[in-house]
Structure formats: C-alpha cells, structure tokens
Design an enzyme around this catalytic site. Structure first.
Site, short mmCIF file in Angstrom:
data_model
loop_
_atom_site.label_atom_id
_atom_site.label_comp_id
_atom_site.label_asym_id
_atom_site.label_seq_id
_atom_site.Cartn_x
_atom_site.Cartn_y
_atom_site.Cartn_z
N GLU A 34 -4.56 2.08 -7.07
CA GLU A 34 -4.78 3.43 -6.10
C GLU A 34 -3.59 4.37 -6.56
OE1 GLU A 34 -6.49 1.55 -2.49
OE2 GLU A 34 -5.02 2.24 -2.30
N HIS A 49 0.37 -1.73 0.05
CA HIS A 49 -0.05 0.01 -0.01
C HIS A 49 0.92 1.34 0.05
CE1 HIS A 49 -2.71 2.61 1.43
NE2 HIS A 49 -3.44 2.24 0.77
O1 LIG Z 1 -7.12 0.91 1.29
C1 LIG Z 1 -7.81 2.08 1.28
C2 LIG Z 1 -7.56 3.19 0.28
O2 LIG Z 1 -6.35 3.31 0.35
C3 LIG Z 1 -8.68 4.35 -0.31
O3 LIG Z 1 -8.33 4.95 1.03
P1 LIG Z 1 -9.57 6.29 1.03
O4 LIG Z 1 -11.02 5.24 0.30
O5 LIG Z 1 -9.32 6.10 2.01
O6 LIG Z 1 -9.24 7.31 0.22
#
Ligand SMILES: O=C[C@H](O)COP(=O)(O)O
Length: 260
Positions: free
Chosen positions: A174, A103
């Site tokens: 992401e 991540h």
């Molecule tokens: O792990 C999930 C992602 O990093 C998305 O997080 P978020 O929707 O709070 O930006």
C-alpha cells in the site's frame, strides 16, 4: 507455483461504519459470497476486517459464507495489564483468522514503528493468525526504490518471529500516497513493486504460501490490468458498495481462467 485460491480479496472497514451499518453490510456480503462462483471455484478467497466490537457478529454472519474475518490490529503480548489493547489469543478465540499489522494510518497517527510491527507479527503467528502486513513507500518514487523500501519493511517485520513460528503472511503493498486517493497507483508502478517484493518473500524460508496483494484506492477494473502481477487486492472505500465487491469477485473468475 500457483496457490489456491488464485486471488485473495480483502476489505478493511477501518472506522467508516457504525455498528448497525456494519451488520447490514455483513449480511449483504455474506449473501454475495455464499453463492459467488469466485469463492465456490477457488478463484478467490475473501476476508473482511471490521472494527473490534463488530468482530463477533462478523464471525457469526460471514464465516458460514466462507468469508475469513480478521482484526485491524492486535497487541504484542497475549495477556496482562495493557489497558485498551486486544491480544492475538483473544482474537483467535473469537474466530478471527487474520490480523492486520502496520497499516500506514497506524504508523502515521498512532506511533506504530518497525519495532512494534515486528513484535505484532510475532504475536499473530504464535497465535495462529495470518498477518496482513502492510508495507509501502511514504512518498512517490520509482518502483525499484519503492520495492527496496517494502523489502526492508518485510525483513524488519519478520525479525522478531520465534524460531519455528514462521508462517504464511499476506503482504499488502500500500503506497501511502495512494491510500484514500481518487485513483490507485498506476498498474506499471504496482507491478514493478509487487513482482520484486513477491520474489523476495518467496525466497525467505518458512514463509511459503505468502502472497503480495495491492491496496490503495483499489476498485473494479484494476485487477484485470494487473493480472498475475498481484496475488489479490486489499480494498477500502471502494468495497463499501457490495456491488463493487461483487464486480471485483467477477473479475477474479475471469482472470482465473487465464493460466498464471
Ligand atoms: O486498508 C485498505 C487500504 O488502506 C485502502 O483504502 P482505500 O481503498 O480507501 O484507499
């Protein structure tokens, strides 16, 4: 080729909840999932990635409702003197079926590198865990360049997998700049990256069944704008309210009625 379930919807709780709060959320999500047409019909599979201490309770409360449970990280060795780390072997023993790896927050705050990501992908696969591999460009750019970055990250991430150990990977696209933001990346940007990335992943032998999902401020209303450009969503803050998660599962049912 269309895989079943049609969409994969995942939630990472990161470090947002305390323990009692997490247990209450598990119970609400278990109740939602157990009777939801998305899971019953195969429109969606749902996974939840809580903090390490909450994993046994998550397995106990969510698994009977058909929800998969994963960890937010794992170590690349399976046993030994590695204070503070958690092995894929122990996660599998606990009933986890997924492990999130790479991540952006782990890269930015905890020194995760392409090399450590590759070692962790190998560890997950050899322990029978489906990696949730996070990839994404650091800075805003066009979809072609972003896809090239993601493809390079994917290729690097699978570079340490042992012969014969390749398997299904959930690739979470992401873009770093869309994480923790008010809004997700635009549907055109997401589709421009995910379609290129998914085509690449599908062409790598051994990784059949892998799919690309989108994360970064994803919320209700996004999936219908993406349709078949993504294999699902990876949710953060916007799944803290189980009603929002229910709305997204509802959307998967509507979309699953449309041929891929
Ligand atoms: O792990 C999930 C992602 O990093 C998305 O997080 P978020 O929707 O709070 O930006």
């Amino acid at each position: 080729m269309t895989y079943r379930p049609r969409f994969t919807i995942g939630v990472s709780l990161k470090m947002y909840f305390g323990h009692a709060e997490a247990l209450r959320w598990f119970d609400r999500v278990a109740e939602l999932a157990a009777g939801h047409p998305a899971l019953l019909s195969g429109a969606a599979e749902l996974f939840v990635i809580p903090s390490f201490p909450a994993l046994p309770a998550a397995v106990e409360r969510l698994t009977p409702a058909g929800v998969l449970v994963g960890a937010q990280d794992l170590f690349w060795e399976d046993r030994g003197a590695f204070t503070g780390e958690v092995s894929g072997a122990e996660l599998a023993e606990l009933g986890c079926t997924l492990a999130e790896i790479g991540h952006a927050e782990r890269r930015r705050l905890f020194g995760e590198t392409d090399e450590t990501v590759a070692r962790k992908i190998a560890a997950a696969l050899r322990n029978g865990l489906t990696p949730v591999l996070c990839v994404g460009e650091a800075d805003r750019t066009d979809p072609e360049r972003a896809a090239a970055d993601c493809i390079a990250e994917f290729d690097s991430a699978i570079s340490a997998v042992e012969p014969g150990a390749a398997g299904r990977i959930l690739v979470a696209y992401e873009p770093h700049w869309a994480i923790g933001a008010a809004e997700p990346a635009s549907p055109a940007h997401i589709a421009g990256v995910t379609e290129r990335l998914a085509a690449h992943v599908a062409a790598v032998p051994g990784y059949e069944g892998s799919r690309v999902i989108y994360g970064g401020s994803a919320k209700p209303g996004l999936l219908p704008k993406l349709g078949s450009a993504v294999g699902g969503l990876f949710l953060g803050r916007f799944a803290h309210d189980p009603a929002a998660l229910a709305a997204i599962l509802d959307e998967t049912v509507q979309l699953a009625e449309v041929p891929a």
